[in-house]
Write a protein that holds these residues in place. Sequence first.
Motif, short mmCIF file in Angstrom:
data_model
loop_
_atom_site.label_atom_id
_atom_site.label_comp_id
_atom_site.label_asym_id
_atom_site.label_seq_id
_atom_site.Cartn_x
_atom_site.Cartn_y
_atom_site.Cartn_z
N TYR A 43 6.58 9.82 -9.71
CA TYR A 43 6.78 8.40 -9.50
C TYR A 43 5.44 7.76 -9.14
N THR A 44 5.38 6.44 -9.25
CA THR A 44 4.15 5.72 -8.94
C THR A 44 4.04 5.54 -7.43
N LYS A 45 3.00 6.09 -6.85
CA LYS A 45 2.81 5.97 -5.41
C LYS A 45 2.26 4.59 -5.08
N PHE A 46 2.58 4.15 -3.87
CA PHE A 46 1.99 2.91 -3.38
C PHE A 46 0.50 3.12 -3.13
N ILE A 47 -0.28 2.09 -3.39
CA ILE A 47 -1.73 2.14 -3.19
C ILE A 47 -2.12 1.01 -2.26
N ALA A 48 -2.94 1.32 -1.28
CA ALA A 48 -3.43 0.28 -0.38
C ALA A 48 -4.26 -0.72 -1.19
N LYS A 49 -3.89 -1.96 -1.11
CA LYS A 49 -4.58 -3.01 -1.87
C LYS A 49 -5.97 -3.27 -1.27
N ASP A 50 -6.96 -3.39 -2.14
CA ASP A 50 -8.30 -3.72 -1.67
C ASP A 50 -8.31 -5.09 -1.00
N LEU A 51 -9.20 -5.28 -0.05
CA LEU A 51 -9.39 -6.60 0.52
C LEU A 51 -9.83 -7.57 -0.58
N PRO A 52 -9.39 -8.82 -0.54
CA PRO A 52 -9.81 -9.80 -1.54
C PRO A 52 -11.15 -10.44 -1.22
N TYR A 53 -11.94 -9.80 -0.37
CA TYR A 53 -13.26 -10.29 0.03
C TYR A 53 -14.03 -9.09 0.56
N ALA A 54 -15.33 -9.26 0.73
CA ALA A 54 -16.17 -8.17 1.24
C ALA A 54 -15.85 -7.90 2.71
N TYR A 55 -16.15 -6.68 3.15
CA TYR A 55 -15.86 -6.30 4.53
C TYR A 55 -16.59 -7.18 5.55
N ASP A 56 -17.74 -7.70 5.18
CA ASP A 56 -18.49 -8.53 6.13
C ASP A 56 -18.29 -10.03 5.91
N ALA A 57 -17.36 -10.40 5.04
CA ALA A 57 -17.22 -11.81 4.63
C ALA A 57 -16.64 -12.70 5.72
N LYS A 109 1.28 7.34 4.67
CA LYS A 109 2.44 7.94 5.33
C LYS A 109 3.73 7.51 4.64
N LEU A 110 3.80 6.27 4.18
CA LEU A 110 4.97 5.81 3.44
C LEU A 110 5.17 6.65 2.19
N ASN A 111 4.10 6.91 1.46
CA ASN A 111 4.21 7.75 0.27
C ASN A 111 4.73 9.14 0.61
N GLU A 112 4.26 9.71 1.70
CA GLU A 112 4.73 11.04 2.11
C GLU A 112 6.23 11.01 2.40
N LEU A 113 6.67 9.98 3.10
CA LEU A 113 8.06 9.92 3.55
C LEU A 113 9.05 9.72 2.41
N ILE A 114 8.66 8.99 1.36
CA ILE A 114 9.63 8.70 0.30
C ILE A 114 9.65 9.75 -0.80
N GLU A 115 8.66 10.62 -0.83
CA GLU A 115 8.62 11.61 -1.91
C GLU A 115 9.86 12.49 -1.86
N GLY A 173 13.87 3.41 11.58
CA GLY A 173 13.05 4.45 12.18
C GLY A 173 11.66 4.53 11.59
N THR A 174 11.16 5.73 11.45
CA THR A 174 9.80 5.96 11.00
C THR A 174 9.56 5.38 9.61
N LEU A 175 10.50 5.55 8.70
CA LEU A 175 10.31 5.02 7.34
C LEU A 175 10.19 3.51 7.37
N PHE A 176 11.06 2.84 8.11
CA PHE A 176 10.96 1.39 8.23
C PHE A 176 9.60 1.00 8.79
N ASN A 177 9.17 1.68 9.85
CA ASN A 177 7.91 1.32 10.49
C ASN A 177 6.73 1.41 9.52
N GLN A 178 6.67 2.46 8.73
CA GLN A 178 5.55 2.62 7.80
C GLN A 178 5.62 1.58 6.68
N ALA A 179 6.81 1.36 6.14
CA ALA A 179 6.96 0.38 5.05
C ALA A 179 6.65 -1.03 5.55
#
Length: 198
Positions: free
Chosen positions: A4-18, A42-48, A66-72
Amino acid sequence: MADYTKFIAKDLPYAYDALAPVMSEETLRFHHDKHYAGYVNKLNELIEGTPYEGKTVGEIILSSEGTLFNQAAQAWNHEFFFDQFSPQPASAPTGRLAEALVRDFGSVEEFVQTMNRSAAGLFGSGWTWLVEDKEGKLALVNESNAGNPLCRGLRPLMCLDVWEHAYYIDYRNRRPDAVAAWWKFIDWKVVEKRYEAK
């Protein structure tokens, strides 16, 4: 291996120092790369291998606990939070959103001050949200920990993250100073698009 397609943390829409010095590069690297990305991983781990594979984060929030809700919820909340900032923001609301803020809070300035007080006064860790209810009224909602107003049938429009990791590097224990400073980079264009997306 998961197919399945894992969730990916979205990049910031600006530079780290912006957003410095309001949000320093160090804060954003910890907040985005460690905390937010950690929730996504952690969300990806829990739903696999569970029935939650293939569901959206929003669907998981509304059907888990519980834990799944918290991570999602923390993954969703953080992406929503980071996306509302810009180094060149629209500095004031316009149009229907501005009218609704005046209608429901008295003025835009009073809304900002009320949201600041609400966020500064939330006990412990959590989130302060600007939401729209089913009747179209705007309101502020405080949620502890990973709380998300989607669970109340409310539509989130913007939020302030008052977990200490969001501000402690730059402001130490001065939460009110942090939330007041963040408005410099709140992009009202983003909030307006959320408001108009019905």
